[in-house]
Design a protein around this motif. Structure first.
Motif, PDB file in Angstrom:
ATOM      1  N   SER A 103       0.808  -1.217   0.000  1.00 33.23           N
ATOM      2  CA  SER A 103       0.000   0.000   0.000  1.00 33.23           C
ATOM      3  C   SER A 103       0.843   1.270   0.000  1.00 33.23           C
ATOM      4  CB  SER A 103      -0.922  -0.016   1.221  1.00 33.23           C
ATOM      5  OG  SER A 103      -1.668   1.162   1.312  1.00 33.23           O
ATOM      6  N   THR A 104       1.834   1.325   0.907  1.00 35.83           N
ATOM      7  CA  THR A 104       2.606   2.562   1.062  1.00 35.83           C
ATOM      8  C   THR A 104       4.114   2.372   0.938  1.00 35.83           C
ATOM      9  OG1 THR A 104       2.778   2.293   3.461  1.00 35.83           O
ATOM     10  CG2 THR A 104       0.857   3.520   2.620  1.00 35.83           C
ATOM     11  N   GLY A 105       4.552   1.124   0.917  1.00 39.25           N
ATOM     12  CA  GLY A 105       5.990   0.856   0.867  1.00 39.25           C
ATOM     13  C   GLY A 105       6.679   1.055   2.193  1.00 39.25           C
ATOM     14  N   SER A 143      -2.745  -6.895  -7.019  1.00 34.13           N
ATOM     15  CA  SER A 143      -2.147  -5.563  -7.165  1.00 34.13           C
ATOM     16  C   SER A 143      -1.228  -5.229  -5.992  1.00 34.13           C
ATOM     17  CB  SER A 143      -3.259  -4.516  -7.276  1.00 34.13           C
ATOM     18  OG  SER A 143      -2.722  -3.224  -7.300  1.00 34.13           O
ATOM     19  N   LEU A 144      -1.669  -5.514  -4.776  1.00 36.20           N
ATOM     20  CA  LEU A 144      -0.861  -5.200  -3.596  1.00 36.20           C
ATOM     21  C   LEU A 144       0.421  -6.015  -3.565  1.00 36.20           C
ATOM     22  CD1 LEU A 144      -3.692  -4.878  -0.952  1.00 36.20           C
ATOM     23  CD2 LEU A 144      -2.084  -3.067  -1.604  1.00 36.20           C
ATOM     24  N   LYS A 145       0.363  -7.278  -3.968  1.00 36.74           N
ATOM     25  CA  LYS A 145       1.563  -8.104  -3.993  1.00 36.74           C
ATOM     26  C   LYS A 145       2.561  -7.564  -5.009  1.00 36.74           C
ATOM     27  CE  LYS A 145       3.503 -12.659  -4.739  1.00 36.74           C
ATOM     28  NZ  LYS A 145       4.712 -12.022  -5.258  1.00 36.74           N
ATOM     29  N   ALA A 148       4.026  -4.488  -3.504  1.00 39.27           N
ATOM     30  CA  ALA A 148       4.886  -4.844  -2.373  1.00 39.27           C
ATOM     31  C   ALA A 148       6.228  -5.386  -2.868  1.00 39.27           C
ATOM     32  CB  ALA A 148       4.195  -5.858  -1.473  1.00 39.27           C
ATOM     33  N   ASP A 149       6.200  -6.220  -3.895  1.00 46.19           N
ATOM     34  CA  ASP A 149       7.443  -6.752  -4.459  1.00 46.19           C
ATOM     35  C   ASP A 149       8.338  -5.624  -4.960  1.00 46.19           C
ATOM     36  OD1 ASP A 149       6.572  -9.345  -3.955  1.00 46.19           O
ATOM     37  OD2 ASP A 149       5.987  -9.748  -6.030  1.00 46.19           O
ATOM     38  N   SER A 153      11.888  -4.409  -3.178  1.00 44.76           N
ATOM     39  CA  SER A 153      13.147  -4.437  -3.941  1.00 44.76           C
ATOM     40  C   SER A 153      13.862  -3.091  -3.867  1.00 44.76           C
ATOM     41  CB  SER A 153      12.895  -4.848  -5.406  1.00 44.76           C
ATOM     42  OG  SER A 153      12.192  -3.832  -6.089  1.00 44.76           O
ATOM     43  N   LYS A 154      13.117  -1.997  -3.752  1.00 50.20           N
ATOM     44  CA  LYS A 154      13.734  -0.666  -3.595  1.00 50.20           C
ATOM     45  C   LYS A 154      14.385  -0.528  -2.216  1.00 50.20           C
ATOM     46  CE  LYS A 154      10.416   1.669  -6.608  1.00 50.20           C
ATOM     47  NZ  LYS A 154       9.266   2.610  -6.624  1.00 50.20           N
TER      48      LYS A 154
END
Length: 157
Positions: A103-105, A143-145, A148-149, A153-154
């Protein structure tokens, strides 16, 4: 090549490989959701999520350190399963809330008893009296997965 030349070449390579291993462990610990004692999943058994479909507290007598992080297990069997293939049982997104990551990272704490195992992966979620993020995740999981991926990764780069 004489022995001195061989050692002169080999020593820097060995030292570099050890420092890379150390820095990878430190990077993992930096981004992983662990307690002050480097304890993962608040002491819950990561294998039990898969084998029992249940969150079960681990015991200190069944402890494994993997990549600088301590995991506890509820049985010797689970401990041995983890040792055989640790990466199979490690929670996604460093053990942070999967919904928040999508959702927000952000790295958000979890409730170890709110989880989902899907496609051989363990996802953990934040859950309070008024907010169960697993329910929100299930409404838009694909979408969330994906988000999230990307967000995870960032973080770990």
């Amino acid at each position: 090549m004489n022995q001195r030349t061989f050692i002169a070449i080999l020593l820097p390579i060995l030292l570099l490989s050890q420092s890379i291993g150390y820095s990878q462990t430190e990077m993992i610990k930096k981004h992983y959701n662990i307690s002050k004692q480097s304890l993962a999943i608040e002491g819950y058994d990561p294998v039990a999520y898969f084998t029992n479909n249940k969150a079960i507290k681990g015991l200190k007598e069944y402890m494994v350190n993997f990549q600088g992080i301590t995991y506890l297990f509820s049985s010797i069997t689970n401990k041995e399963l983890f040792k055989i293939n640790a990466s199979k049982y490690i929670p996604q997104y460093g053990g942070w809330c999967a919904f928040a990551m999508g959702s927000t990272g952000e790295k958000v704490e979890i409730d170890p008893e709110t989880f989902k195992v899907k496609d051989g992966k363990l996802y953990l979620f934040y859950h309070s009296w008024t907010n169960n993020t697993l329910t929100k995740w299930n409404k838009d999981e694909v979408s969330l997965k994906m988000k999230a991926d990307i967000n995870w990764s960032k973080i770990i780069l």
